[in-house]
Design an enzyme around this catalytic site. Structure first.
Site, PDB file in Angstrom:
ATOM      1  N   GLU A 458       0.771  -1.244   0.000  1.00  0.00           N
ATOM      2  CA  GLU A 458       0.000   0.000   0.000  1.00  0.00           C
ATOM      3  C   GLU A 458       0.801   1.293   0.000  1.00  0.00           C
ATOM      4  O   GLU A 458       0.221   2.367   0.135  1.00  0.00           O
ATOM      5  CB  GLU A 458      -0.987   0.015   1.181  1.00  0.00           C
ATOM      6  CG  GLU A 458      -2.048  -1.069   1.055  1.00  0.00           C
ATOM      7  CD  GLU A 458      -3.108  -1.044   2.160  1.00  0.00           C
ATOM      8  OE1 GLU A 458      -2.869  -0.406   3.189  1.00  0.00           O
ATOM      9  OE2 GLU A 458      -4.161  -1.676   1.965  1.00  0.00           O
TER      10      GLU A 458
HETATM   11  C1  BMA Z   1      -4.892  -3.402   4.958  1.00  0.00           C
HETATM   12  C2  BMA Z   1      -3.558  -3.915   5.397  1.00  0.00           C
HETATM   13  C3  BMA Z   1      -3.162  -3.513   6.765  1.00  0.00           C
HETATM   14  C4  BMA Z   1      -4.308  -3.260   7.671  1.00  0.00           C
HETATM   15  C5  BMA Z   1      -5.627  -3.658   7.097  1.00  0.00           C
HETATM   16  C6  BMA Z   1      -6.794  -3.302   7.943  1.00  0.00           C
HETATM   17  O1  BMA Z   1      -4.888  -2.518   3.953  1.00  0.00           O
HETATM   18  O2  BMA Z   1      -2.584  -3.749   4.458  1.00  0.00           O
HETATM   19  O3  BMA Z   1      -2.323  -2.417   6.715  1.00  0.00           O
HETATM   20  O4  BMA Z   1      -4.091  -3.872   8.855  1.00  0.00           O
HETATM   21  O5  BMA Z   1      -5.757  -3.052   5.888  1.00  0.00           O
HETATM   22  O6  BMA Z   1      -6.952  -1.917   8.094  1.00  0.00           O
END
Ligand code: BMA
Length: 857
Positions: A458
């Site tokens: 991300e």
């Molecule tokens: C996603 C993951 C984590 C996170 C999750 C929940 O995008 O990559 O960074 O824990 O969301 O928010």
């Protein structure tokens, strides 16, 4: 000859046989370790591999950090330095070798290492391995090895203070560690989640977290064998191996050969003159009609045992046996009429990826035992998954994890360890990152399960879509430019080059999600993280509308079940989702609790008490993810993968996980297993028409009979239609379509259920409601049970007089497993399932509890 003499002779033969084939020796330094706080004098026994926190627990200096609010009182640990020390002897056999090296497989993180008072190494990356030549520095008795860990906080604080601008690290919970806004995780090449995450505590460890070994050898030693699968078809596998050999002298006419250790057949062999130092020798060969490695459900994940040998003067100087799966595996990412595809092709077959995101199994990594790894991977296998994504805020996993994935056919999407942050990737740090990447790509490249390397989690999407770019540009354009430049160096230059040079042909993608260079993610190119349901508060039904070429993340939170909650929050006063203790184990904060609550109120109803809240929350989560998985699979062709967030937890917590920290399956995991079967029957209503889509992952067409029934919740049948169909292989088939009014004869939607069943060599079925759960009149059902003793536990048969939704069975404790749970029972029907437990029949009957959704109002 008396018995004693016979023993002596046998021992002598064994010893001389051994020295004749004197091969390298490896010993592990895992004994007699002690540790202490840097500035204090009292030593305590330590466990290596281990970390400071677990040693402090073992010595009863701190209490279980996962219990109630204990984490808060332990934030001092990362601000201290810690010293580990051991004394060891070395045998003559080792000392006589020409080469002796010490290898640290993992040091967390900033360490100075002293051997017999001489500094031999300084480390700054927990993901790298460190080898030091210690020949001439060791003796036979009382060698002292000392590892001095500097506080990662003290080391990195000045770096943050010296910055002209702030780097990003969304999940770094520095304020919980008393550091306010200092997100030091961006500097440390250390697991990101140690600093806290939205499902994890802030427990920043130090320690010798992976084994320390001594390698000793003379003549030559195999350093590495790279197996490159150049071209693999069902007819022939063309394989190139590159054998790296360290030799301490010139060795003419050495033979390097690779054989199939099971068939006892030499596959390829070459004569080479080895030079002093590092040699790289290529051995090429072909295997005809190879037994291919397949992912779970598509075929057997066959593994060959390759034995690589270095032979000199008719003597095997060194050998290495490694399991190798022969397969062709690529990522197909091509422009098409919709945008850009993204899917995995295994042995020429497009594979729909079914799986989950994986995080580390514990905050204290060395206590993840082989049993835990095995259960974690098997829980994926048994839920019909074929892929796990090792997410970038954790670690490059233990070798054993990948061995299991190989053995059971789980493809691995492997992130590099960068997540939701922007890192100062230049100079020394960038070089450190490059070396870390080389270490891990080399370590993992021979695993057939490794399907892709991914630059980060991300970070790119965050830069473009989380307003990081805008904010930095507004503050200072030059700084924003610098960040983007560092970003490109890291993910578009350094990491892909490492994968290209060392990765044996494994694919690379710069980030997840990823659409294209310099673009945030979207629904028609590459992979997508879809969080509008949950973070974006959109209704669960939106999963049916949203599309992607590959969903690499989406998720929905729940609490662990009551039996699990009682372990970390045992006090009555804790039993409220807003209690201090439950909040400390909900790292999404009040916002996340409110989300669960509002979804429950919108779609289900107000639970009558805390325990019911936990239970309905699990049904809600299970239903939500089932909805998503089915939508993604129905869209097979356009969409080619679905990986929910997340497979596991690193401590007991409310989270998106489908299995809790203790390994217990939540409702979601049971629902997933069904939704991930090789054939999925998925009814879906749109604009007054009910379609039944049947998705088949099988590689051959399947003949069977589809029955679609509508009945009232008390069992009265309204309609039943049956037809013979042939399911097309590896595709989504719309197999039934009917106007709803005709199908239900206008019956009240709150009172009916649609049951679709496809019968082939197995029975595949699904139940579908036409209204929200809170609008369905679930009857006060009576469920009777019959319990019989079977091997390892009991077989339980439950019978319901009317429709029973989400039937949940439980007993005390965690040493038990319900083969199925949270299932629906059709009116007048029975379900038999097994419970693995050591309880006696009478204790089982005393504890055994059955509940269903209708009981929770
Ligand atoms: C996603 C993951 C984590 C996170 C999750 C929940 O995008 O990559 O960074 O824990 O969301 O928010």
């Amino acid at each position: 000859m008396n018995l004693k003499n016979i023993f002596l002779v046998v021992t002598l033969i064994f010893i001389s046989y051994n020295s004749l084939f004197a091969s390298p020796i490896q010993i592990e330094l895992n004994k007699e370790w002690k540790f202490k706080q840097g500035r204090l004098n009292n030593w305590y026994p330590a466990t290596v591999p281990g970390v400071v926190h677990t040693d402090l627990i073992d010595n009863k200096i701190i209490e279980d950090p996962f219990f109630r609010l204990n984490e808060r009182g332990l934030q001092w640990i990362d601000k201290e330095d810690w010293i580990y020390e051991t004394t060891f002897d070395l045998s003559k056999d080792i000392l006589n070798k020409n080469n002796i090296e010490i290898l640290f497989k993992g040091l967390d993180t900033y360490a100075d290492i002293y051997l017999n008072d001489e500094k031999i190494l300084a480390t700054d990356n927990m993901f790298r391995q460190w080898a030091v030549d210690i020949k001439g520095k060791v003796k036979s008795k009382e060698n002292i090895l000392r590892v001095y860990f500097h506080s990662p906080i003290k080391v990195d604080m000045p770096k943050w203070d010296a910055l002209p601008f702030q780097y990003e690290a969304t999940n770094d919970q520095s304020e919980n560690g008393g550091l306010f806004n200092k997100k030091l995780s961006v500097f440390a090449r250390k697991a990101g989640y140690h600093y806290g995450w939205d499902w994890g505590p802030r427990l920043v460890t130090s320690g010798i977290w992976r084994p320390v070994v001594i390698n000793a050898w003379s003549d030559a030693r195999i350093n590495n064998v790279q197996v490159i699968q150049k071209a693999v078809t069902a007819k022939e596998a063309k394989i190139k191996t590159i054998i790296e050999v360290f030799s301490d002298r010139e060795m003419a006419n050495a033979i390097l050969q690779v054989s199939d250790n099971d068939a006892k057949k030499v596959l390829g062999s070459i004569k080479a003159d080895l030079n002093k130092g590092l040699n790289k020798v290529e051995v090429d060969f072909a295997i005809s009609n190879p037994k291919l490695w397949w992912s779970n459900n598509l075929g057997k994940p066959h593994m060959y045992n390759f034995n690589t040998e270095v032979i000199s003067e008719s003597r095997v100087v060194d050998n290495q046996i490694e399991k190798i799966g022969v397969r062709s595996l690529k990522v197909v990412s091509e422009k098409d009429k919709y945008g850009r595809s993204f899917y995995f092709e295994l042995n020429g077959v497009p594979v729909f990826a079914k799986g989950a995101n994986y995080i580390p199994c514990d905050n204290f990594l060395p206590r993840v035992t082989k049993d835990i790894y095995k259960k974690t991977v098997l829980d994926a296998v048994n839920a019909n998954m074929n892929m796990l994504r090792v997410w970038g805020g954790g670690i490059y996993e233990d070798d054993y994890f990948y061995d299991l994935c190989d053995e059971y056919g789980i493809l691995v999407w492997q992130d590099f360890m960068f997540a939701c942050s922007i890192y100062p990737a230049e100079g020394k740090l960038l070089e450190n990152i490059r070396l870390e990447a080389i270490d891990n790509v080399r370590r993992l490249r021979n695993h057939p399960s490794i399907a892709i390397w991914c630059g980060n989690n991300e970070c790119q999407d965050a830069w473009f879509n989380w307003r990081w770019k805008d904010r930095h540009e507004k503050e200072n354009q030059a700084h924003a430019d610098k960040i983007w430049e560092q970003f490109q160096d890291q993910y578009y230059k350094v990491l892909p080059k490492v994968v290209e040079e060392h990765g044996s042909g494994i694919a690379y993608t710069p980030s997840s999600p990823f659409a294209d260079y310099g673009v945030g993610s979207n629904d028609h190119e590459g992979d997508r993280h879809y969080w509008d349901v949950w973070h974006g508060k959109k209704p669960i039904a939106d999963y049916n509308k949203e599309r992607s070429r590959f969903f690499s993340e989406y998720g929905f939170q729940s609490f662990p079940e009551f039996e699990s909650v009682k372990i970390y929050a045992p006090e009555k006063e804790d039993w409220n989702i807003t209690s201090e203790v439950m909040m400390a184990h909900q790292r999404g904060g009040d916002h996340a609790n409110k989300l669960i609550e509002s979804y429950l109120l919108n779609e289900y109803y107000t639970p009558k008490d805390f325990e019911s809240f936990l239970y309905i929350g699990q049904i809600l989560q299970g239903d939500a993810i089932k909805t998503a998985i089915e939508a993604h699979r129905r869209d097979m062709g356009y969409c080619m993968g679905t990986l929910f967030w997340q497979h596991n937890d690193c401590w007991p917590v409310a989270s998106w996980a489908s299995r809790d920290y203790y390994g217990r399956w939540k409702a979601q995991h049971y629902f997933t297993r069904k939704a991930y079967e090789d054939i999925l029957v998925s009814p879906i209503e749109k604009d007054g028409v009910l379609d039944v889509v049947i998705v088949s992952d099988r590689l051959k067409n399947t003949n069977g009979t589809l029955t679609v029934k509508v009945f009232e919740l008390d069992g009265k049948e309204i309609n039943s239609q049956t037809q013979k169909i042939t399911l097309k292989a590896n595709s989504s088939n719309k197999s039934f379509s009917k106007k709803l009014d005709e199908l239900t004869n206008g019956a009240d939607k709150s009172n009916i259920v649609i049951h679709a069943e496809f019968v082939a060599d197995k029975v595949y079925s699904n139940n579908y409601f036409l209204a929200k759960q809170k609008d369905i009149n679930f009857p006060e059902v009576t469920i009777s049970s019959k319990v019989e003793s079977v091997d390892g536990g009991f077989a339980v048969t439950l019978t319901a007089n009317e429709y029973a939704r989400g039937v949940f069975m439980s007993i005390d404790g965690i040493d038990n497993f319900f083969e199925d749970n949270y299932f629906d029972i059709l009116p007048g029907k029975s379900v038999t399932t097994k419970v693995a437990t050591a309880l006696s029949l009478s204790d089982f009957q005393k504890q055994f509890k059955i509940q269903s959704l209708a009981d929770m109002r």
